[in-house]
Design an enzyme around this catalytic site. Structure first.
Site, PDB file in Angstrom:
ATOM      1  N   CYS A  79     -19.760 -13.212  -6.819  1.00 18.56           N
ATOM      2  CA  CYS A  79     -20.654 -12.663  -5.805  1.00 18.56           C
ATOM      3  C   CYS A  79     -22.074 -13.197  -5.964  1.00 18.56           C
ATOM      4  O   CYS A  79     -22.937 -12.926  -5.115  1.00 18.56           O
ATOM      5  CB  CYS A  79     -20.665 -11.147  -5.884  1.00 18.56           C
ATOM      6  SG  CYS A  79     -19.123 -10.413  -5.301  1.00 18.56           S
TER       7      CYS A  79
ATOM      8  N   CYS B  33     -13.671   2.385   7.424  1.00 20.61           N
ATOM      9  CA  CYS B  33     -15.039   1.832   7.453  1.00 20.61           C
ATOM     10  C   CYS B  33     -14.943   0.375   7.021  1.00 20.61           C
ATOM     11  O   CYS B  33     -14.255   0.059   6.062  1.00 20.61           O
ATOM     12  CB  CYS B  33     -15.941   2.618   6.499  1.00 20.61           C
ATOM     13  SG  CYS B  33     -17.579   1.888   6.229  1.00 20.61           S
TER      14      CYS B  33
ATOM     15  N   CYS C  75     -20.215  -9.091   4.263  1.00 19.47           N
ATOM     16  CA  CYS C  75     -19.899 -10.041   3.194  1.00 19.47           C
ATOM     17  C   CYS C  75     -19.942 -11.479   3.721  1.00 19.47           C
ATOM     18  O   CYS C  75     -19.257 -11.817   4.687  1.00 19.47           O
ATOM     19  CB  CYS C  75     -18.524  -9.736   2.614  1.00 19.47           C
ATOM     20  SG  CYS C  75     -18.066 -10.873   1.284  1.00 19.47           S
TER      21      CYS C  75
ATOM     22  N   CYS D 160     -23.055  -5.847   0.074  1.00 24.03           N
ATOM     23  CA  CYS D 160     -22.170  -4.696   0.259  1.00 24.03           C
ATOM     24  C   CYS D 160     -22.751  -3.453  -0.413  1.00 24.03           C
ATOM     25  O   CYS D 160     -22.638  -2.336   0.117  1.00 24.03           O
ATOM     26  CB  CYS D 160     -20.768  -4.987  -0.266  1.00 24.03           C
ATOM     27  SG  CYS D 160     -20.713  -5.552  -1.968  1.00 24.03           S
TER      28      CYS D 160
ATOM     29  N   ASP E  99       0.832  -1.201   0.000  1.00 21.69           N
ATOM     30  CA  ASP E  99       0.000   0.000   0.000  1.00 21.69           C
ATOM     31  C   ASP E  99       0.873   1.259   0.000  1.00 21.69           C
ATOM     32  O   ASP E  99       0.472   2.286   0.537  1.00 21.69           O
ATOM     33  CB  ASP E  99      -0.882  -0.015   1.271  1.00 21.69           C
ATOM     34  CG  ASP E  99      -2.159   0.769   1.080  1.00 21.69           C
ATOM     35  OD1 ASP E  99      -2.413   1.216  -0.037  1.00 21.69           O
ATOM     36  OD2 ASP E  99      -2.888   0.938   2.075  1.00 21.69           O
TER      37      ASP E  99
HETATM   38  S1  SF4 Z   1     -21.069  -8.725   0.158  1.00 19.18           S
HETATM   39 FE1  SF4 Z   1     -19.307  -9.968  -0.578  1.00 19.18          FE
HETATM   40  S2  SF4 Z   1     -20.224 -11.657  -1.752  1.00 19.18           S
HETATM   41 FE2  SF4 Z   1     -21.825 -10.111  -1.456  1.00 19.18          FE
HETATM   42  S3  SF4 Z   1     -21.724  -8.853  -3.315  1.00 19.18           S
HETATM   43 FE3  SF4 Z   1     -20.432  -7.865  -1.800  1.00 19.18          FE
HETATM   44  S4  SF4 Z   1     -18.360  -8.658  -2.124  1.00 19.18           S
HETATM   45 FE4  SF4 Z   1     -19.788 -10.025  -3.206  1.00 19.18          FE
HETATM   46  S1  SF4 Z   2     -15.846   1.235   3.175  1.00 17.13           S
HETATM   47 FE1  SF4 Z   2     -17.884   1.901   3.934  1.00 17.13          FE
HETATM   48  S2  SF4 Z   2     -18.384   3.766   2.797  1.00 17.13           S
HETATM   49 FE2  SF4 Z   2     -16.668   2.737   1.711  1.00 17.13          FE
HETATM   50  S3  SF4 Z   2     -17.659   1.496   0.173  1.00 17.13           S
HETATM   51 FE3  SF4 Z   2     -17.421   0.161   1.965  1.00 17.13          FE
HETATM   52  S4  SF4 Z   2     -19.359   0.432   3.134  1.00 17.13           S
HETATM   53 FE4  SF4 Z   2     -19.249   2.081   1.624  1.00 17.13          FE
END
Ligand code: SF4
Ligand code: SF4
Length: 323
Positions: A191, A244, A251, A197, A137
């Site tokens: 997914c 965050c 997930c 998400c 990173d």
């Molecule tokens: S929560 Fe995980 S499995 Fe579900 S859509 Fe997002 S990245 Fe894919």
């Molecule tokens: S880190 Fe938090 S604000 Fe950023 S994309 Fe994921 S859920 Fe959304």
């Protein structure tokens, strides 16, 4: 250049490197062959052109380095990728504030690079003369893409690398070396119809079929953005004052992932034990002393305290953080 060859065979060398990486404490290791990442470079250019980098202007720099690691390390042939799982099960004491998990312990940039340095020394002393550089990173490298190419997972809708065993709470590090090695193959994940998400993101930063709008992401707003967090997002932080984890917490791949087993990276339990009152009372000298090795130093005291104030106000907590 580190020297000290004893033996060399690409297949045996790859096996020895992976074994050593696990011995050092990394969770997983894979190896990809260096080649220009043209598709990722084009994607980045479109993402930048759409302004989704917010005020992270530095992401537009060094496009040539990003697309081709052999510009970073002349003669580079292989990218050795390591993962370090950080899915701790410790909970935070504060009722109002949350710190993203990556910042619960020592600054991972240093930890991962330190042990990648040990891996490089091992290669030089036990395998072959080598020229290489370690990254975590910290340089213009498409880290998730290299991890994917090295067979360590796939990139989910939340734009995180998802390892089939360790999920997405993993630090990613790379060792770019001028040695030819036996290479792994990308694994494809999916997914399916999940989308959790996308629907859970408080700021709609994730677009199912498109870019991650980093300029709306709470990780960016709480850590990278030097200006005040725009009013429209202040009620949406969900308690987060640094980073965050929402789109990773929901997930399913993380629910069934193996737990935290990373002795390399130590959790700071005193941080997790801080109550709302402790955060409110935190003075700058204490911040510097307590978090000298933490990723939180990257935010700085004033930004962190301002974020705390915003979260306390959003929660209706009667507190006055230092600014
Ligand atoms: S929560 Fe995980 S499995 Fe579900 S859509 Fe997002 S990245 Fe894919
Ligand atoms: S880190 Fe938090 S604000 Fe950023 S994309 Fe994921 S859920 Fe959304």
């Amino acid at each position: 250049m580190i020297t000290g060859a004893k033996r060399y065979d690409p297949r045996v060398a790859a096996a020895l490197i992976k074994e050593k990486a696990l011995q050092l404490g990394f969770s997983a290791c894979g190896i990809a062959q260096v080649h220009p990442l043209t598709d990722d470079s084009e994607y980045l250019q479109k993402w930048l052109a759409a302004g989704h980098n917010g005020k992270m202007g530095y992401l537009a720099n060094h496009a040539d380095l990003r697309s081709d690691p052999s510009v970073l390390v002349p003669g580079a042939k292989s990218v050795i990728v390591v993962l370090l799982n950080y899915a701790t099960s410790f909970s935070q004491q504060s009722e109002s504030l949350k710190i993203a998990r990556y910042a619960h312990g020592d600054d991972y940039h240093f930890v991962v690079k330190q042990f990648l340095g040990e891996l490089l020394r091992f290669i030089a002393e036990e395998i072959a003369p080598v020229e290489g550089r370690a990254f975590c990173d910290s340089a213009p490298v498409f880290e998730r893409r290299w991890a994917h190419e090295a067979g360590l997972g796939w990139i989910g809708l939340n734009h995180c690398l998802i390892h089939p065993e360790f999920g997405s709470f993993c630090f990613i590090g790379e060792l770019v070396v001028d040695l030819e090695l036996e290479y792994d193959h990308p694994i494809e994940g999916d997914c399916g119809f999940c989308g959790r998400c996308v629907t859970s993101c408080p700021t709609q930063a994730i677009q199912p079929q498109g870019f991650l709008k980093a300029e709306k992401c709470i990780s960016y707003l709480t850590v990278e953005l030097k200006d005040e967090i725009p009013q429209e997002y202040q009620q949406k932080l969900g308690g987060y004052v640094a980073g965050c984890d929402r789109c990773q917490e929901v997930c399913p791949w993380n629910r069934k992932a193996s737990g935290y087993t990373a002795p390399l990276w130590k959790v700071d339990k005193s941080l997790l034990m801080m109550s709302d009152q402790d955060w409110l009372a935190l003075e700058q000298p204490e911040f510097k002393r307590k978090f000298s090795k933490s990723s939180l130093t990257r935010l700085g005291y004033k930004k962190l305290m301002k974020n705390c104030q915003i979260v306390f106000e959003a929660a209706g907590t009667d507190g006055e953080a230092h600014t």
